[in-house]
Design a protein around this motif. Sequence first.
Motif: not given
Length: 219
Positions: A150-157, A159-178
């Motif tokens: 995810l690039n820094s400008w994607e949440p601005v240009v 936002p919906q696609a960026a939010l979906e990717r954020v949700f998918v990756h933050l709910t990955w089981q290894w996300a908290p450890a990483l």
Amino acid sequence: MGLMEQMAPNLTGVLRRDAWWMGWNTLLAWIPVLLAWTLFRGRAVSRSPFWWAGLVLFALFLPNAPYVVTDLVHLRSDILLSTQDGPVVTAVLPVYALLIGSGFLAYYLALGAALRHLGRIGLGAWQGRAAVAAHALCAIGIFLGRWARLNSWEPVVAPQAALERVFVHLTWQWAPALILGTFAVTWVGHFMTRAVAEAFRDAALKSARRLHGVLGAAD
């Protein structure tokens, strides 16, 4: 690069392979410094929409500074392309050290400007917590940048696609450890950079005072 090729052929090889992405990542790392120096000047707190928009951009781009430490994923391939131990020590490692050092220096300067601004507006008691929050923000941003790409400008240009990717990756089981590991690396990197930068500053000030004393005595 004719003269450099004769003097340091292995170094020029590393620069040819990596100059583009290293230069781009270094540029992104120093954007938060420019934003910080623009946003956090003076004592007044601007409430204009432009200031708040700049603050959002600062938060989005700040993780780009410590992000460079994740570029160590490219180190193995550069080492494999070096056929002897010499090129690794004299070319590959110094280039990566300079890249990572530049990124953490940018992070130290950008975060330091923000923390000093808090002190100027009477919120100095919050500086420690703000620093921890910044490390946590950067850890999440680095995780999303490296693993979600995810690039820094994607949440601005976008936002919906960026939010979906954020949700998918933050709910990955290894996300908290990483993210926790990235937080630790960010905190340690900032701590070491601050220690070196402040020691260098103190030494420079001491030398300047000593020189001023010598010149004053000579007069």
